[in-house]
Scaffold this active site. Sequence first.
Site, PDB file in Angstrom:
ATOM      1  N   ARG A   1      -9.674  -1.908 -13.476  1.00  0.00           N
ATOM      2  CA  ARG A   1      -9.858  -1.157 -12.461  1.00  0.00           C
ATOM      3  C   ARG A   1      -9.502  -2.400 -11.366  1.00  0.00           C
ATOM      4  O   ARG A   1     -10.629  -1.826 -10.082  1.00  0.00           O
ATOM      5  CB  ARG A   1     -10.876  -0.579 -12.739  1.00  0.00           C
ATOM      6  CG  ARG A   1     -11.026   1.071 -13.505  1.00  0.00           C
ATOM      7  CD  ARG A   1     -12.270   2.053 -13.801  1.00  0.00           C
ATOM      8  NE  ARG A   1     -11.322   3.572 -14.078  1.00  0.00           N
ATOM      9  CZ  ARG A   1     -12.459   2.980 -15.366  1.00  0.00           C
ATOM     10  NH1 ARG A   1     -13.980   1.893 -15.430  1.00  0.00           N
ATOM     11  NH2 ARG A   1     -12.460   3.730 -16.350  1.00  0.00           N
TER      12      ARG A   1
ATOM     13  N   LYS B   1      -0.305  -5.331   0.055  1.00  0.00           N
ATOM     14  CA  LYS B   1       0.641  -4.294  -0.479  1.00  0.00           C
ATOM     15  C   LYS B   1       1.170  -4.680  -1.900  1.00  0.00           C
ATOM     16  O   LYS B   1       1.039  -5.737  -1.901  1.00  0.00           O
ATOM     17  CB  LYS B   1       1.624  -3.760   0.207  1.00  0.00           C
ATOM     18  CG  LYS B   1       0.796  -2.856   1.583  1.00  0.00           C
ATOM     19  CD  LYS B   1       2.529  -2.813   1.830  1.00  0.00           C
ATOM     20  CE  LYS B   1       2.572  -1.373   2.679  1.00  0.00           C
ATOM     21  NZ  LYS B   1       3.576  -1.178   3.757  1.00  0.00           N
TER      22      LYS B   1
ATOM     23  N   GLU C   1      12.124 -11.804   8.011  1.00  0.00           N
ATOM     24  CA  GLU C   1      10.822 -11.177   8.186  1.00  0.00           C
ATOM     25  C   GLU C   1      10.215 -11.972   9.293  1.00  0.00           C
ATOM     26  O   GLU C   1       9.560 -11.063  10.208  1.00  0.00           O
ATOM     27  CB  GLU C   1      10.249 -10.829   6.934  1.00  0.00           C
ATOM     28  CG  GLU C   1      10.203  -9.892   5.648  1.00  0.00           C
ATOM     29  CD  GLU C   1      10.396  -9.025   5.767  1.00  0.00           C
ATOM     30  OE1 GLU C   1      10.033  -8.605   6.768  1.00  0.00           O
ATOM     31  OE2 GLU C   1      10.642  -8.287   4.618  1.00  0.00           O
TER      32      GLU C   1
ATOM     33  N   LYS D   1       1.431 -11.244  10.712  1.00  0.00           N
ATOM     34  CA  LYS D   1       1.095 -10.085  10.381  1.00  0.00           C
ATOM     35  C   LYS D   1      -0.622 -10.533   9.899  1.00  0.00           C
ATOM     36  O   LYS D   1      -0.843  -8.475   9.883  1.00  0.00           O
ATOM     37  CB  LYS D   1       1.489 -10.097   8.916  1.00  0.00           C
ATOM     38  CG  LYS D   1       1.636  -8.983   7.751  1.00  0.00           C
ATOM     39  CD  LYS D   1       3.282  -9.309   6.952  1.00  0.00           C
ATOM     40  CE  LYS D   1       2.728  -7.839   6.137  1.00  0.00           C
ATOM     41  NZ  LYS D   1       2.797  -8.389   4.960  1.00  0.00           N
TER      42      LYS D   1
ATOM     43  N   GLU E   1      -2.047   1.415   5.973  1.00  0.00           N
ATOM     44  CA  GLU E   1      -1.222   1.943   7.227  1.00  0.00           C
ATOM     45  C   GLU E   1      -1.320   3.917   7.287  1.00  0.00           C
ATOM     46  O   GLU E   1      -0.457   4.659   7.369  1.00  0.00           O
ATOM     47  CB  GLU E   1       0.116   2.557   5.994  1.00  0.00           C
ATOM     48  CG  GLU E   1       1.433   2.182   6.570  1.00  0.00           C
ATOM     49  CD  GLU E   1       2.726   1.806   5.930  1.00  0.00           C
ATOM     50  OE1 GLU E   1       2.719   0.520   5.497  1.00  0.00           O
ATOM     51  OE2 GLU E   1       3.712   2.984   5.774  1.00  0.00           O
TER      52      GLU E   1
ATOM     53  N   ARG F   1       0.329  -0.087  11.115  1.00  0.00           N
ATOM     54  CA  ARG F   1       0.936  -1.086  10.018  1.00  0.00           C
ATOM     55  C   ARG F   1       2.438  -0.693   9.981  1.00  0.00           C
ATOM     56  O   ARG F   1       3.240  -1.519   9.744  1.00  0.00           O
ATOM     57  CB  ARG F   1       0.036  -1.312   9.084  1.00  0.00           C
ATOM     58  CG  ARG F   1       0.622  -2.203   8.233  1.00  0.00           C
ATOM     59  CD  ARG F   1      -0.011  -2.108   6.851  1.00  0.00           C
ATOM     60  NE  ARG F   1       0.757  -3.052   5.651  1.00  0.00           N
ATOM     61  CZ  ARG F   1      -0.108  -3.199   4.476  1.00  0.00           C
ATOM     62  NH1 ARG F   1      -1.573  -3.292   4.887  1.00  0.00           N
ATOM     63  NH2 ARG F   1       0.737  -4.961   4.042  1.00  0.00           N
TER      64      ARG F   1
ATOM     65  N   ASN G   1       7.743  -1.408   8.844  1.00  0.00           N
ATOM     66  CA  ASN G   1       9.101  -1.459   9.250  1.00  0.00           C
ATOM     67  C   ASN G   1      10.109  -1.730   9.346  1.00  0.00           C
ATOM     68  O   ASN G   1      10.734  -0.253   8.905  1.00  0.00           O
ATOM     69  CB  ASN G   1       8.368   0.475   7.712  1.00  0.00           C
ATOM     70  CG  ASN G   1       7.312   0.010   6.831  1.00  0.00           C
ATOM     71  OD1 ASN G   1       7.390  -0.624   5.823  1.00  0.00           O
ATOM     72  ND2 ASN G   1       6.323   1.203   7.067  1.00  0.00           N
TER      73      ASN G   1
ATOM     74  N   HIS H   1      13.486  -1.586   7.504  1.00  0.00           N
ATOM     75  CA  HIS H   1      13.491  -0.794   6.085  1.00  0.00           C
ATOM     76  C   HIS H   1      13.579   0.585   5.260  1.00  0.00           C
ATOM     77  O   HIS H   1      13.999   0.169   4.763  1.00  0.00           O
ATOM     78  CB  HIS H   1      11.602  -1.037   6.073  1.00  0.00           C
ATOM     79  CG  HIS H   1      11.108  -2.652   5.837  1.00  0.00           C
ATOM     80  ND1 HIS H   1      11.443  -3.738   6.503  1.00  0.00           N
ATOM     81  CD2 HIS H   1      10.743  -3.808   5.193  1.00  0.00           C
ATOM     82  CE1 HIS H   1      10.937  -5.060   6.048  1.00  0.00           C
ATOM     83  NE2 HIS H   1      10.839  -4.512   5.344  1.00  0.00           N
TER      84      HIS H   1
ATOM     85  N   HIS I   1      15.551  -0.405   3.184  1.00  0.00           N
ATOM     86  CA  HIS I   1      15.233  -0.318   1.816  1.00  0.00           C
ATOM     87  C   HIS I   1      16.469   0.827   0.395  1.00  0.00           C
ATOM     88  O   HIS I   1      16.830   0.557  -0.788  1.00  0.00           O
ATOM     89  CB  HIS I   1      14.620   0.457   1.363  1.00  0.00           C
ATOM     90  CG  HIS I   1      12.871  -0.859   1.018  1.00  0.00           C
ATOM     91  ND1 HIS I   1      11.166   0.439   1.976  1.00  0.00           N
ATOM     92  CD2 HIS I   1      12.587  -1.737   1.240  1.00  0.00           C
ATOM     93  CE1 HIS I   1      10.617  -1.309   1.733  1.00  0.00           C
ATOM     94  NE2 HIS I   1      11.232  -1.912   1.571  1.00  0.00           N
TER      95      HIS I   1
ATOM     96  N   HIS J   1      15.727  -8.714  -0.799  1.00  0.00           N
ATOM     97  CA  HIS J   1      15.472  -8.096  -0.024  1.00  0.00           C
ATOM     98  C   HIS J   1      15.478  -8.756   1.669  1.00  0.00           C
ATOM     99  O   HIS J   1      16.286  -7.825   1.895  1.00  0.00           O
ATOM    100  CB  HIS J   1      13.735  -8.545  -0.493  1.00  0.00           C
ATOM    101  CG  HIS J   1      12.609  -7.396   0.492  1.00  0.00           C
ATOM    102  ND1 HIS J   1      12.491  -5.678   0.524  1.00  0.00           N
ATOM    103  CD2 HIS J   1      12.271  -7.390   1.904  1.00  0.00           C
ATOM    104  CE1 HIS J   1      11.890  -5.166   1.683  1.00  0.00           C
ATOM    105  NE2 HIS J   1      11.511  -6.765   1.835  1.00  0.00           N
TER     106      HIS J   1
END
Length: 364
Positions: free
Chosen positions: A124, A146, A188, A230, A240, A245, A249, A252, A256, A268
Amino acid sequence: MGVIQLIVDGDLTTVVVEAGALSALGEALVEHCGPSRGRAAVVITDETVGGLYGAGIGASLVGAGWTPLSFSIRPGEQSKRLTTAGVIYRFLSDNRAGRDSVIVALGGGVVSDLAGFVAATWMRGVDFAICPTSLESCVDASIGGKTAVNIPGGKNLVGAFHQPKLVAIDPQVLVTLPFRDICAGLAESIKHGILFSEDFLSWHEENASAVLSLAGSFVGELIERNVVFKGDIVSGDAKEQSGKRILLNFGHTIGHAIESCCGFSLRHGECVSLGMVAASRLSHSSGLLGESEVLRVESVLSQYDLPVRLPEAMSWDRIRDAMLRDKKATAGSPRFVLLDGIGCPVVRDGVDENDVRAAYESLI
Ligand SMILES: NC(=O)c1ccc[n+]([C@@H]2O[C@H](COP(=O)([O-])OP(=O)(O)OC[C@H]3O[C@@H](n4cnc5c(N)ncnc54)[C@H](O)[C@@H]3O)[C@@H](O)[C@H]2O)c1
Ligand SMILES: [Zn+2]
């Protein structure tokens, strides 16, 4: 070079940008994760990066009293999946890695996303640190907590937020990074300029050859400015939710989809480059962005050897399907970050599908 402290979702992350940061890792972990006392420090890496830097890190961990364990994955996006996480859980269990273990990601964004997911879920959640070795990871993936794995239904669809206690960036490791990955990582960084700072975008335009050749002072400045951009965004919107945030994207939504459809033959950052060109085109057809600014986006990406046209054909139907499965799709319609000028991002839902298709097809 320096130390940057970020507080994200109440958790403190210390980012160290310093030549030699890897050989000082053992002591830094003690400082940020508590006394070692023989605790397990589990280095998750890939075969390439592990072969280059694994032994050095291992020596540093032993020197500071940690019990080092190491697990290498095959390099590349294909390893960022649940089956790899499953094999790592088995490794942790076989080696009796307890609740007090620290998981250390040594590698690029694939390694840190996967290792972070394991750190978030093993017992956990255990302490997590990142030693980013790709430019992509230094300027983006190591910041913000993330973590994710891909499933056949789409990229990053399974994941968790789990903040690293320490991000130890040693820019010296970038000398072994292939040129293609240097360029891919810079997508990026250019994105941060396009989104938040015309001045930073100009900096990329003016210093392309120094940045691409990894000239010392430029690399330090590049990494630190990106960590601050960032870090500022994710500190204000860790999960987000508030709308800040999501701006990250930009490029993206289509990026993506291209990444999923190309069978991961493109990096990427290369997919993000294509996605940013399409999103800029879409911003233009939506009446927001001037033609000259679209051309400026294409031109700076080309300066960094990033693709601005699709290197292989992918049908609109497949791209559309992949976009609708994206996490950011709301009520079956993809969400776009568009530009109302350089430095002025806006979020748009319900963009006309014909306009999206035309923007995508402008990449052909
Ligand atoms: N979590 C986030 O916020 C976030 C943000 C951006 C990207 N990402 C993820 O990051 C991934 C892409 O990251 P990436 O481009 O770093 O991919 P990667 O981890 O696959 O690294 C690219 C290649 O470079 C090699 N490499 C890395 N460092 C090296 C070094 N110093 N010397 C020699 N070779 C080296 C790797 O072995 C690999 O082959 C994607 O999965 C993307 O989704 C996550
Ligand atoms: Zn990205």
